[in-house]
Enzyme design. Structure first.
Site, short mmCIF file in Angstrom:
data_model
loop_
_atom_site.label_atom_id
_atom_site.label_comp_id
_atom_site.label_asym_id
_atom_site.label_seq_id
_atom_site.Cartn_x
_atom_site.Cartn_y
_atom_site.Cartn_z
N ASN A 124 5.18 5.86 3.32
CA ASN A 124 4.39 6.54 2.29
C ASN A 124 4.22 8.04 2.47
OD1 ASN A 124 3.96 4.06 0.99
ND2 ASN A 124 2.40 3.56 2.52
N THR A 125 4.83 8.59 3.51
CA THR A 125 4.87 10.05 3.67
C THR A 125 6.34 10.43 3.50
OG1 THR A 125 2.94 10.14 5.11
CG2 THR A 125 4.51 11.95 5.32
N ASN A 143 5.82 -1.73 11.48
CA ASN A 143 5.05 -1.21 10.35
C ASN A 143 5.38 -2.04 9.10
OD1 ASN A 143 3.51 0.62 8.73
ND2 ASN A 143 3.99 2.25 10.18
N ASN A 179 0.84 -1.19 0.00
CA ASN A 179 0.00 0.00 0.00
C ASN A 179 0.87 1.24 0.00
OD1 ASN A 179 -0.47 1.92 2.55
ND2 ASN A 179 0.21 -0.07 3.33
N LYS A 184 5.72 3.41 17.11
CA LYS A 184 5.63 2.35 16.09
C LYS A 184 6.82 2.46 15.15
CE LYS A 184 2.49 0.10 12.87
NZ LYS A 184 1.10 -0.04 12.44
N PHE A 231 -1.50 8.18 4.35
CA PHE A 231 -2.27 8.81 5.44
C PHE A 231 -3.51 9.54 4.93
CE2 PHE A 231 1.66 9.49 8.46
CZ PHE A 231 1.75 8.13 8.65
N SER A 284 5.83 5.04 8.64
CA SER A 284 5.20 4.75 7.36
C SER A 284 6.15 5.13 6.23
CB SER A 284 3.91 5.56 7.22
OG SER A 284 3.50 5.53 5.86
C1 FMN Z 1 -3.69 -0.75 3.55
C2 FMN Z 1 -2.85 -0.54 4.78
C3 FMN Z 1 -2.88 0.70 5.42
C4 FMN Z 1 -2.11 0.91 6.56
N1 FMN Z 1 -2.16 2.12 7.18
C5 FMN Z 1 -1.45 2.32 8.32
C6 FMN Z 1 -1.54 3.55 9.02
O1 FMN Z 1 -2.27 4.47 8.63
N2 FMN Z 1 -0.78 3.69 10.14
C7 FMN Z 1 0.04 2.70 10.62
O2 FMN Z 1 0.69 2.88 11.66
N3 FMN Z 1 0.11 1.51 9.99
C8 FMN Z 1 -0.60 1.30 8.86
N4 FMN Z 1 -0.52 0.10 8.23
C9 FMN Z 1 0.41 -0.93 8.74
C10 FMN Z 1 -0.29 -1.95 9.64
O3 FMN Z 1 -0.84 -1.34 10.78
C11 FMN Z 1 0.72 -3.05 10.09
O4 FMN Z 1 1.72 -2.46 10.90
C12 FMN Z 1 1.40 -3.72 8.90
O5 FMN Z 1 0.50 -3.90 7.83
C13 FMN Z 1 1.98 -5.09 9.28
O6 FMN Z 1 0.98 -5.97 9.73
P1 FMN Z 1 0.24 -7.06 8.78
O7 FMN Z 1 1.32 -7.84 8.10
O8 FMN Z 1 -0.59 -7.86 9.75
O9 FMN Z 1 -0.58 -6.28 7.84
C14 FMN Z 1 -1.28 -0.14 7.07
C15 FMN Z 1 -1.28 -1.38 6.43
C16 FMN Z 1 -2.04 -1.61 5.29
C17 FMN Z 1 -2.01 -2.96 4.63
#
Ligand code: FMN
Length: 342
Positions: free
Chosen positions: A185-186, A250, A116, A221, A120, A183
């Site tokens: 992405n920022t 993350n 992704n 985080k 934000f 993140s």
């Molecule tokens: C579509 C998407 C959006 C996410 N948005 C955020 C976010 O806004 N803030 C954040 O701290 N982590 C965000 N994450 C990261 C997740 O909270 C998590 O840390 C990461 O995906 C690893 O866990 P997973 O393998 O179970 O997905 C996002 C993940 C995905 C897939």
């Protein structure tokens, strides 16, 4: 039923459209009288042995929803009905922002993963705070974490004030805070993980916290892409600022070993390919700090075995995102049952 019927259908469509559709469906179904208690009886595992007391909060079970799915605090109660012990809202920023242009969400099916680059996208912290105020969670309901960040257009030199604004806006409505500096992405956000800016950011928030009559736990985080020496810095920073703990991890910018077509899309990778590295980070932090602070383990949990691995590596609580999308709500129950040994 989710994996055999619902998932094959949902996975035929664009991932972001499916996200909105599923979101509306969960909301709609939960508005039908009687259905929330049906969901709870299907997915909730009520057992005192699942309760965890971590950073002064009592969690009804250790399985939480990771940040990013309920960014705007629209669905925390309904998601609580699916068996989660806690739900993290956000990442929220002071001003609303659209995020990156679409298409920005990619399903990597062969790898059981997601890339992704949402960036934000959120309706702003004040709107979320208002929603939390209007719709307070009842007694005995899931705990809520408030994940906070900075707006894209805020330069890193001014980032601290963005986090302060979010902290103040959410203070009355969340149980704990998460400072997201990880993140991918920022642009340049992850530079805030360096020792000096990170210490300044966390110390400022801790000082604000100390001035309140009741302190809320503040967690950091982190990215899975930090080196060992950066992780040792993180341990130092947690100790010197006295924050409550760390969320590891993350999404990653690594693309090692992927098979899917979309593997070269820019963004953060989550899901199964992240599991090993995020567990390594948890183990490293736990061992090198002598378990000095609690860790929430997240990254690639797609089965009860994956969850146990994170807990054994040193996590006190765990969170799901991609595993929840691939496996459905039954995964939450499966993990809680396994923790109970049944
Ligand atoms: C579509 C998407 C959006 C996410 N948005 C955020 C976010 O806004 N803030 C954040 O701290 N982590 C965000 N994450 C990261 C997740 O909270 C998590 O840390 C990461 O995906 C690893 O866990 P997973 O393998 O179970 O997905 C996002 C993940 C995905 C897939």
């Amino acid at each position: 039923m989710y994996k055999s019927l619902i998932r094959p259908l949902l996975f035929r469509f664009d991932p972001e459209k499916v996200h909105h559709f599923t979101f509306s469906s969960i909301s709609f179904l939960n508005a039908i009288p009687g259905l929330p208690s049906v969901f709870r009886s299907l997915y909730d595992v009520e057992d005192a042995r699942l309760e965890r007391e971590v950073f002064g909060l009592k969690f009804k079970n250790p399985v939480g929803l990771a940040a990013g799915l309920d960014k705007d605090a629209k669905l925390y109660k309904q998601l609580g009905n699916l068996g989660f012990g806690f739900v993290e809202i956000g990442t929220l920023t002071p001003k609303p922002q659209d995020g990156n242009p679409k298409k920005r969400l990619f399903r990597l099916r062969k790898d059981s993963a997601i890339i992704n680059r949402m960036g934000f996208n959120n309706g702003g912290v004040l709107a979320a705070a208002e929603r939390l105020k209007q719709n307070p969670k009842g007694k005995g309901h899931v705990l809520i974490g408030g994940n906070i960040g900075k707006n894209k257009l805020t330069p890193n030199e001014d980032a601290v004030s963005d986090y302060e604004i979010c902290f103040d806006a959410l203070y009355d409505y969340v149980d704990y805070f998460v400072v997201n500096v990880s993140s991918p992405n920022t642009p340049n956000l992850r530079e805030l993980q360096d020792k000096e800016p990170l210490t300044k950011l966390l110390q400022t928030l801790q000082d604000k916290n100390a001035a309140r009559p009741k302190q809320k736990p503040i967690l950091l985080k982190i990215a899975p892409d930090l080196t060992d020496s950066q992780l040792l810095d993180i341990i130092d920073i947690v100790k010197t600022t006295g924050i409550a703990g760390v969320i590891a991890t993350n999404t990653t910018i690594s693309r090692e070993g992927l098979l899917s077509e979309d593997k070269d899309e820019v963004g953060g990778l989550s899901g199964k390919p992240l599991a090993k590295r995020s567990t390594e980070v948890i183990r490293f932090l736990s061992e090198k700090s002598n378990k000095a602070f609690p860790i929430i383990g997240v990254g690639g949990i797609h089965s009860a075995d994956d969850a146990i691995e994170k807990l054994e590596a040193g996590a006190s609580l765990i969170q799901l995102y991609t595993g929840f999308i691939y496996e459905g709500p039954a995964l939450i129950k499966e993990i809680n049952k396994r923790i109970l040994g049944s």
